[in-house]
Motif scaffolding. Structure first.
Motif, PDB file in Angstrom:
ATOM      1  N   UNK A  60      42.158  58.836 -13.958  1.00  0.00           N
ATOM      2  CA  UNK A  60      41.196  57.904 -14.206  1.00  0.00           C
ATOM      3  C   UNK A  60      41.274  56.735 -13.058  1.00  0.00           C
ATOM      4  N   UNK A  61      40.074  55.721 -13.038  1.00  0.00           N
ATOM      5  CA  UNK A  61      40.101  54.933 -12.090  1.00  0.00           C
ATOM      6  C   UNK A  61      41.349  54.177 -12.324  1.00  0.00           C
ATOM      7  N   UNK A  62      42.061  53.772 -11.174  1.00  0.00           N
ATOM      8  CA  UNK A  62      43.411  53.092 -11.033  1.00  0.00           C
ATOM      9  C   UNK A  62      43.655  51.815 -11.522  1.00  0.00           C
ATOM     10  N   UNK A  63      42.894  51.149 -12.527  1.00  0.00           N
ATOM     11  CA  UNK A  63      43.328  49.838 -13.255  1.00  0.00           C
ATOM     12  C   UNK A  63      44.708  49.846 -13.526  1.00  0.00           C
ATOM     13  N   UNK A  64      45.119  50.806 -14.344  1.00  0.00           N
ATOM     14  CA  UNK A  64      46.524  50.994 -14.671  1.00  0.00           C
ATOM     15  C   UNK A  64      47.418  50.859 -13.776  1.00  0.00           C
ATOM     16  N   UNK A  65      47.359  51.774 -12.665  1.00  0.00           N
ATOM     17  CA  UNK A  65      48.289  51.925 -11.602  1.00  0.00           C
ATOM     18  C   UNK A  65      48.237  50.681 -10.777  1.00  0.00           C
ATOM     19  N   UNK A 102      31.970  45.161  -5.951  1.00  0.00           N
ATOM     20  CA  UNK A 102      32.295  43.653  -5.892  1.00  0.00           C
ATOM     21  C   UNK A 102      32.995  43.375  -7.380  1.00  0.00           C
ATOM     22  N   UNK A 103      32.490  44.243  -8.529  1.00  0.00           N
ATOM     23  CA  UNK A 103      32.902  43.848  -9.675  1.00  0.00           C
ATOM     24  C   UNK A 103      34.161  44.733 -10.247  1.00  0.00           C
ATOM     25  N   UNK A 104      34.268  45.721  -9.392  1.00  0.00           N
ATOM     26  CA  UNK A 104      35.590  46.641  -9.667  1.00  0.00           C
ATOM     27  C   UNK A 104      36.841  45.609  -9.135  1.00  0.00           C
ATOM     28  N   UNK A 105      36.633  45.198  -8.053  1.00  0.00           N
ATOM     29  CA  UNK A 105      37.452  44.058  -7.316  1.00  0.00           C
ATOM     30  C   UNK A 105      37.597  43.086  -8.022  1.00  0.00           C
ATOM     31  N   UNK A 106      36.670  42.116  -8.683  1.00  0.00           N
ATOM     32  CA  UNK A 106      36.926  41.234  -9.430  1.00  0.00           C
ATOM     33  C   UNK A 106      37.696  41.602 -10.771  1.00  0.00           C
ATOM     34  N   UNK A 107      37.579  42.821 -11.133  1.00  0.00           N
ATOM     35  CA  UNK A 107      38.390  43.288 -12.211  1.00  0.00           C
ATOM     36  C   UNK A 107      39.797  43.529 -11.723  1.00  0.00           C
ATOM     37  N   UNK A 108      40.109  43.840 -10.633  1.00  0.00           N
ATOM     38  CA  UNK A 108      41.326  43.831 -10.070  1.00  0.00           C
ATOM     39  C   UNK A 108      42.122  42.345 -10.099  1.00  0.00           C
ATOM     40  N   UNK A 109      41.227  41.378  -9.502  1.00  0.00           N
ATOM     41  CA  UNK A 109      41.534  40.139  -9.300  1.00  0.00           C
ATOM     42  C   UNK A 109      42.275  39.568 -10.647  1.00  0.00           C
ATOM     43  N   UNK A 110      41.284  39.935 -11.880  1.00  0.00           N
ATOM     44  CA  UNK A 110      41.716  39.526 -13.217  1.00  0.00           C
ATOM     45  C   UNK A 110      43.170  40.224 -13.474  1.00  0.00           C
ATOM     46  N   UNK A 111      43.171  41.353 -13.141  1.00  0.00           N
ATOM     47  CA  UNK A 111      44.465  41.920 -13.327  1.00  0.00           C
ATOM     48  C   UNK A 111      45.717  41.320 -12.708  1.00  0.00           C
ATOM     49  N   UNK A 112      45.655  40.932 -11.356  1.00  0.00           N
ATOM     50  CA  UNK A 112      46.481  40.191 -10.727  1.00  0.00           C
ATOM     51  C   UNK A 112      46.668  38.776 -11.367  1.00  0.00           C
ATOM     52  N   UNK A 113      45.701  38.095 -11.769  1.00  0.00           N
ATOM     53  CA  UNK A 113      46.262  36.945 -12.433  1.00  0.00           C
ATOM     54  C   UNK A 113      47.040  36.943 -13.823  1.00  0.00           C
ATOM     55  N   UNK A 114      46.610  38.048 -14.512  1.00  0.00           N
ATOM     56  CA  UNK A 114      47.408  38.523 -15.806  1.00  0.00           C
ATOM     57  C   UNK A 114      48.622  38.859 -15.431  1.00  0.00           C
TER      58      UNK A 114
END
Length: 160
Positions: A60-65, A102-114
């Protein structure tokens, strides 16, 4: 493995490219190159995958990774400032599929903040940082089916 693995795909950013980018990210991670590994996860996330590809069923898209890499980078390994990286990348995104990427990148930004709240933003780069609600709405509008739920689950886990 080296950058030639990705350039071998030419201009194609399809599911095969996606899988190569994921593989290369893991290769770099295993060699202690966390910052470069994160950049390859970026490449995977920004690939032109639509949701029906068999590669996505297995990988799946690597948000968890991404969250895992951010959380598990040893303190003595260079990672840069992921929050600033994603902030700059999202704000400067261009075509193709600008809004999705762009929004996938903002989603990763939110992960980085968390995951790594100690990283500050870039005060010299004036950009309106989106809310989680905005990211959710835009991922839903521009992402793949199920992508928003995947990201939200990872974000919820990362915030613990």
């Amino acid at each position: 493995m080296d950058a030639g693995a990705l350039t071998a795909h030419g201009d194609e950013r399809d599911a095969e490219f996606y899988l190569t980018a994921l593989t290369y990210a893991q290769y770099l991670w295993q060699r202690g190159l966390a910052a470069r590994a994160i950049l390859k996860l970026d490449r995977a996330l920004l690939s032109d995958v639509r949701g029906h590809e068999t590669e996505l069923r297995d990988w799946p898209l690597p948000y968890e990774a991404m969250a895992w890499f951010l959380r598990h980078t040893p303190p003595d390994v260079f990672i840069g400032n992921p929050r600033v990286h994603f902030q700059h990348l999202a704000d400067r995104m261009n075509e193709p599929r600008r809004e999705q990427r762009r929004w996938r990148t903002w989603a990763c930004w939110a992960l980085a903040r968390a995951v790594r709240p100690e990283f500050p933003d870039d005060p010299k780069h004036l950009v309106e940082e989106p809310s989680l609600a905005q990211i959710t709405a835009k991922l839903t509008a521009h992402g793949m089916p199920g992508e928003t739920a995947l990201w939200q689950a990872v974000l919820a886990k990362a915030a613990r």
